[in-house]
Design a protein around this motif. Structure first.
Motif, PDB file in Angstrom:
ATOM      1  N   PRO A 156      53.710  80.775   5.920  1.00  0.00           N
ATOM      2  CA  PRO A 156      54.480  81.226   7.338  1.00  0.00           C
ATOM      3  C   PRO A 156      54.771  82.235   7.777  1.00  0.00           C
ATOM      4  N   ASP A 157      55.186  82.998   6.697  1.00  0.00           N
ATOM      5  CA  ASP A 157      55.889  84.298   7.175  1.00  0.00           C
ATOM      6  C   ASP A 157      54.792  85.500   7.184  1.00  0.00           C
ATOM      7  N   ARG A 158      53.471  85.017   6.986  1.00  0.00           N
ATOM      8  CA  ARG A 158      52.523  85.849   6.904  1.00  0.00           C
ATOM      9  C   ARG A 158      52.543  87.191   5.992  1.00  0.00           C
ATOM     10  N   LEU A 159      53.255  86.960   4.982  1.00  0.00           N
ATOM     11  CA  LEU A 159      53.507  87.798   3.804  1.00  0.00           C
ATOM     12  C   LEU A 159      53.214  87.403   2.521  1.00  0.00           C
ATOM     13  N   HIS A 160      53.864  86.340   2.234  1.00  0.00           N
ATOM     14  CA  HIS A 160      53.297  85.679   0.881  1.00  0.00           C
ATOM     15  C   HIS A 160      52.346  84.822   1.177  1.00  0.00           C
ATOM     16  N   LEU A 161      51.448  84.667  -0.099  1.00  0.00           N
ATOM     17  CA  LEU A 161      50.289  83.914  -0.168  1.00  0.00           C
ATOM     18  C   LEU A 161      50.623  82.463  -0.175  1.00  0.00           C
ATOM     19  N   SER A 162      49.624  81.911   0.668  1.00  0.00           N
ATOM     20  CA  SER A 162      49.410  80.255   0.550  1.00  0.00           C
ATOM     21  C   SER A 162      49.005  79.791  -0.762  1.00  0.00           C
ATOM     22  N   SER A 163      48.875  78.417  -0.820  1.00  0.00           N
ATOM     23  CA  SER A 163      48.151  78.013  -2.105  1.00  0.00           C
ATOM     24  C   SER A 163      46.658  78.530  -2.214  1.00  0.00           C
ATOM     25  N   LEU A 164      45.988  78.506  -1.057  1.00  0.00           N
ATOM     26  CA  LEU A 164      44.778  79.347  -1.206  1.00  0.00           C
ATOM     27  C   LEU A 164      44.683  80.691  -1.440  1.00  0.00           C
ATOM     28  N   GLY A 165      45.552  81.491  -1.062  1.00  0.00           N
ATOM     29  CA  GLY A 165      45.801  82.617  -1.488  1.00  0.00           C
ATOM     30  C   GLY A 165      46.033  82.818  -2.932  1.00  0.00           C
ATOM     31  N   HIS A 166      47.007  82.187  -3.335  1.00  0.00           N
ATOM     32  CA  HIS A 166      47.467  82.158  -5.065  1.00  0.00           C
ATOM     33  C   HIS A 166      45.973  81.895  -5.775  1.00  0.00           C
ATOM     34  N   ARG A 167      45.249  80.902  -5.373  1.00  0.00           N
ATOM     35  CA  ARG A 167      44.037  80.430  -5.726  1.00  0.00           C
ATOM     36  C   ARG A 167      43.148  81.667  -6.011  1.00  0.00           C
ATOM     37  N   ARG A 168      43.098  82.273  -4.850  1.00  0.00           N
ATOM     38  CA  ARG A 168      42.043  83.296  -4.955  1.00  0.00           C
ATOM     39  C   ARG A 168      42.500  84.434  -5.740  1.00  0.00           C
ATOM     40  N   LEU A 169      43.627  84.708  -5.788  1.00  0.00           N
ATOM     41  CA  LEU A 169      44.277  85.803  -6.552  1.00  0.00           C
ATOM     42  C   LEU A 169      44.029  85.685  -8.067  1.00  0.00           C
ATOM     43  N   ALA A 170      44.184  84.215  -8.267  1.00  0.00           N
ATOM     44  CA  ALA A 170      44.107  83.915  -9.917  1.00  0.00           C
ATOM     45  C   ALA A 170      42.640  84.151 -10.025  1.00  0.00           C
ATOM     46  N   GLY A 171      41.877  83.737  -9.266  1.00  0.00           N
ATOM     47  CA  GLY A 171      40.265  83.823  -9.412  1.00  0.00           C
ATOM     48  C   GLY A 171      39.874  85.497  -9.558  1.00  0.00           C
ATOM     49  N   HIS A 172      40.441  86.304  -8.914  1.00  0.00           N
ATOM     50  CA  HIS A 172      40.211  87.634  -9.190  1.00  0.00           C
ATOM     51  C   HIS A 172      40.619  88.382 -10.516  1.00  0.00           C
ATOM     52  N   LEU A 173      41.860  87.722 -11.079  1.00  0.00           N
ATOM     53  CA  LEU A 173      42.273  88.152 -12.079  1.00  0.00           C
ATOM     54  C   LEU A 173      41.370  87.495 -13.383  1.00  0.00           C
ATOM     55  N   LEU A 174      41.044  86.152 -13.247  1.00  0.00           N
ATOM     56  CA  LEU A 174      40.150  85.701 -14.545  1.00  0.00           C
ATOM     57  C   LEU A 174      38.786  86.489 -14.306  1.00  0.00           C
ATOM     58  N   SER A 175      38.309  86.855 -13.204  1.00  0.00           N
ATOM     59  CA  SER A 175      36.881  87.451 -13.242  1.00  0.00           C
ATOM     60  C   SER A 175      37.102  88.710 -13.935  1.00  0.00           C
ATOM     61  N   ALA A 176      38.182  89.388 -13.525  1.00  0.00           N
ATOM     62  CA  ALA A 176      38.273  90.948 -14.142  1.00  0.00           C
ATOM     63  C   ALA A 176      38.637  90.884 -15.829  1.00  0.00           C
ATOM     64  N   LEU A 177      39.225  89.596 -16.356  1.00  0.00           N
ATOM     65  CA  LEU A 177      39.350  89.337 -17.553  1.00  0.00           C
ATOM     66  C   LEU A 177      38.086  88.607 -18.338  1.00  0.00           C
ATOM     67  N   GLU A 178      37.263  88.283 -17.355  1.00  0.00           N
ATOM     68  CA  GLU A 178      35.908  87.773 -18.017  1.00  0.00           C
ATOM     69  C   GLU A 178      36.487  86.212 -18.529  1.00  0.00           C
TER      70      GLU A 178
END
Length: 259
Positions: free
Chosen positions: A166-188
């Motif tokens: 709601p504050d347009r700053l912190h990630l929603s559940s979808l945003g956190h899921r996407r960020l986790a995906g980016h990290l796991l991808s980088a770590l293979e």
């Protein structure tokens, strides 16, 4: 590569705001990554405290992380430094000190750049040069000290409001899921590929009333609180503690699903 002792460092994003579970606890990208890494013997600590700057993390979180003897440390921070007006040289010094310190004791360290949130914030254009300076410092430090770089600065999700709370700053559940995906991808590390699949359709455009409610309910209360705290010498995050201060097995239900 498998990891047995994962420690997450950072601010409110690492804590998990605004990825709420039904019982009111915050989940977040770090919990999602921990659930993907979970295996016999795996333990996870999350030392993040909302509102903290990089220089505060260096003093408060890094010694605790070192004592846990982690084999994986992930840092997401710098947003509060940017918003507090840190100069480019201060950002460079703080990033360098953090990455140098963490890579001195952890065999694998991952660091994030920040996406450009400036277009969604009041007078956000003033933050853009500091965001760019922070990201340049993160890229330089990751190369200098051998950290894994998770470069999300150009991720298109920053333009989709569904990835943010709601504050347009912190990630929603979808945003956190996407960020986790980016990290796991980088770590293979294997993960559900839907975490990085673009959302279908387009987000509904915000109306004038939506902007007014956001200003009234999100921006003005935060500005008031920050001003009041500054006057009484209180720092953002004072009074809050890390949600997982010690390495421990995952006690919550597995969170690797796509919800």
């Amino acid at each position: 590569m498998t990891y047995q002792r994962f420690v997450a460092l950072g601010d409110s994003c690492t804590e998990g705001l605004d990825d709420l579970l039904p019982d009111g606890r915050y989940r977040g990208w770090a919990d999602r990554v921990a659930s993907a890494l979970d295996a016999p013997g795996f333990r996870y600590a999350n030392l993040a405290v909302r509102g903290r700057r990089l220089d505060q993390m260096l003093v408060e979180q890094v010694p605790s992380a070192s004592a846990l003897d982690p084999d994986l440390v992930v840092l997401f921070g710098g947003g509060n430094d940017v918003m507090s007006g840190a100069s480019a040289s201060q950002l460079e010094q703080r990033v360098d000190a953090m990455v140098r310190a963490v890579t001195s004791f952890a065999p694998t360290v991952a660091v994030f750049t920040l996406s450009d949130i400036s277009h969604r914030m009041p007078f956000g254009w003033r933050m853009r040069p500091r965001i760019e300076a922070l990201n340049a410092a993160v890229r330089d430090a990751s190369s200098r000290y051998g950290a894994v770089l998770v470069d999300v600065a150009a991720d298109e999700c920053v333009h989709d409001s569904r990835y943010f709370g709601p504050d347009r700053l912190h990630l929603s559940s979808l945003g956190h899921r996407r960020l986790a995906g980016h990290l796991l991808s980088a770590l293979e590390i294997p993960f559900d590929p839907s975490w990085l699949t673009p959302l279908e359709g387009a987000a509904a455009p915000a109306s004038v009333l939506d902007h007014w409610r956001w200003l009234r309910d999100q921006v003005l209360p935060v500005a008031y609180t920050r001003t009041r705290n500054r006057l009484i010498g209180r720092q953002p995050g004072d009074g809050f503690s890390p949600k997982r201060p010690q390495l421990a097995p995952l006690a919550w239900p597995r969170l690797a699903d796509s919800r």
